[in-house]
Write a protein that holds these residues in place. Structure first.
Motif, mmCIF file in Angstrom:
data_model
loop_
_atom_site.group_PDB
_atom_site.id
_atom_site.type_symbol
_atom_site.label_atom_id
_atom_site.label_comp_id
_atom_site.label_asym_id
_atom_site.label_seq_id
_atom_site.Cartn_x
_atom_site.Cartn_y
_atom_site.Cartn_z
ATOM 1 N N LEU A 205 0.827 -1.296 0.012
ATOM 2 C CA LEU A 205 0.101 -0.063 0.050
ATOM 3 C C LEU A 205 0.821 1.284 0.013
ATOM 4 O O LEU A 205 0.681 2.161 -0.660
ATOM 5 C CB LEU A 205 -1.088 -0.084 1.271
ATOM 6 C CG LEU A 205 -1.860 1.152 1.441
ATOM 7 C CD1 LEU A 205 -2.672 1.307 0.140
ATOM 8 C CD2 LEU A 205 -2.552 1.100 2.712
ATOM 9 N N LEU B 64 1.100 3.884 -3.226
ATOM 10 C CA LEU B 64 0.742 5.231 -3.184
ATOM 11 C C LEU B 64 2.132 6.192 -3.261
ATOM 12 O O LEU B 64 1.802 7.243 -4.008
ATOM 13 C CB LEU B 64 0.234 5.537 -1.594
ATOM 14 C CG LEU B 64 -0.992 4.799 -1.112
ATOM 15 C CD1 LEU B 64 -1.423 5.129 0.235
ATOM 16 C CD2 LEU B 64 -2.111 5.429 -2.167
ATOM 17 N N ILE C 292 2.435 6.058 -7.224
ATOM 18 C CA ILE C 292 1.351 6.847 -7.753
ATOM 19 C C ILE C 292 1.507 8.464 -7.625
ATOM 20 O O ILE C 292 1.203 9.408 -8.571
ATOM 21 C CB ILE C 292 -0.178 6.690 -7.425
ATOM 22 C CG1 ILE C 292 -0.587 5.204 -7.556
ATOM 23 C CG2 ILE C 292 -1.258 7.639 -7.781
ATOM 24 C CD1 ILE C 292 -1.808 4.795 -6.996
ATOM 25 N N GLY C 293 1.939 8.782 -6.593
ATOM 26 C CA GLY C 293 2.101 10.144 -6.151
ATOM 27 C C GLY C 293 3.345 10.673 -6.838
ATOM 28 O O GLY C 293 3.275 11.788 -7.364
ATOM 29 N N GLY D 251 1.383 1.290 -9.833
ATOM 30 C CA GLY D 251 0.984 1.581 -8.589
ATOM 31 C C GLY D 251 -0.385 1.418 -7.940
ATOM 32 O O GLY D 251 -0.584 0.915 -6.754
ATOM 33 N N VAL E 53 -1.574 -1.151 -4.854
ATOM 34 C CA VAL E 53 -2.726 -0.709 -3.971
ATOM 35 C C VAL E 53 -3.968 -1.783 -3.822
ATOM 36 O O VAL E 53 -4.423 -2.521 -2.944
ATOM 37 C CB VAL E 53 -3.181 0.708 -4.328
ATOM 38 C CG1 VAL E 53 -4.535 0.958 -3.383
ATOM 39 C CG2 VAL E 53 -2.074 1.781 -3.916
#
Length: 256
Positions: free
Chosen positions: A101, A105, A108-109, A207, A211
């Motif tokens: 997780l 994240l 993705i960020g 990503g 998740v």
């Protein structure tokens, strides 16, 4: 930990080694792309060194985790459970879920930020961002994502063979191949803005996949890699077409 070298007398061992090495190279492509994009923020003269350090750290991470397989297996055990109203049964959260997780994240960020920078920032802003990046900050980001990517690599290795020595040799061989071609991949990605944007989009997709896996929703990785390969082929054809097609010329109005 004792290593049994007698297994190399069997042809099956060499087949397993070659198969696992190939799988490690395939699974390491996303790692190379991430390292190439992140290292691009460093000054030009430091980028090759940054890529080498990043891949060597990935190698150390994977070997270290391979030597701790029992600990990785223990990460699958639930640390605590959540009783969510929309689920029929309690949801067990493991250490592996938390790592996936956090890594998903982060990916993705980071990828979203890079896309925003490329779309909104000019050349001066990009140069400033390169100057503001330090080798230490880049290496820290590489370490974080290497740990996350290593889980896929190790779980694949455990599923294919049961000899730790073969796993370690496959990781070393695959990293050697990736280290040899990392500069070529990085130059190709950074030289072609559309490929770079496509690569960042793929990192966002990976990503999201991490998740989803953290929430126990498995996505077949074959679909992900097929989509990446297909999109890359289409974009390569577009690049060749753009080179051959002359720029569009607007017709002059008959009233001019």
């Amino acid at each position: 930990m004792n290593f049994d070298f007698s297994v190399f007398s069997s042809p099956q061992t060499w087949v397993s080694l070659l198969t696992l090495t190939f799988m490690e190279i395939v699974l390491g492509i996303d790692n190379i792309i991430f390292i190439s994009i992140v290292v691009n923020r460093l000054p030009q003269e430091q980028q090759a060194r940054g890529r080498s350090i990043g891949l060597l750290l990935a190698l150390l991470c994977r070997i270290g985790l391979l030597l701790s397989i029992s600990w990785i297996v223990g990460l699958k055990a639930a640390l605590f459970t959540l009783n969510l109203p929309w689920l029929d049964e309690p949801f067990g959260v493991s250490g592996r879920d938390l790592i996936l997780l956090a890594g998903g994240l982060f990916l993705i960020g980071k990828s979203t930020t890079e896309i925003h920078t490329k779309l909104q920032g000019g050349e001066e802003e990009e140069h400033a961002s390169k100057g503001g990046a330090t080798m230490q900050s880049i290496i820290l980001q590489i370490i974080v994502i290497d740990i996350v990517f290593s889980f896929d690599s190790i779980l694949t290795a455990v599923g294919l063979v049961d000899n730790v020595l073969i796993m370690i040799l496959a990781v070393i061989l695959s990293m050697g191949v990736m280290l040899a071609f990392s500069g070529v991949v990085a130059d190709f990605v950074n030289r072609n803005p559309t490929i770079k944007m496509l690569a960042l989009s793929f990192l966002i997709m990976i990503g999201v996949m991490l998740v989803m896996e953290a929430f126990h929703k498995e996505i077949e990785k074959g679909y992900i890699y097929f989509a990446m390969f297909f999109s890359l082929i289409v974009e390569t054809l577009n690049m060749r077409l753009r080179k051959k097609t002359p720029p569009v010329q607007l017709r002059e109005s008959q009233y001019d």
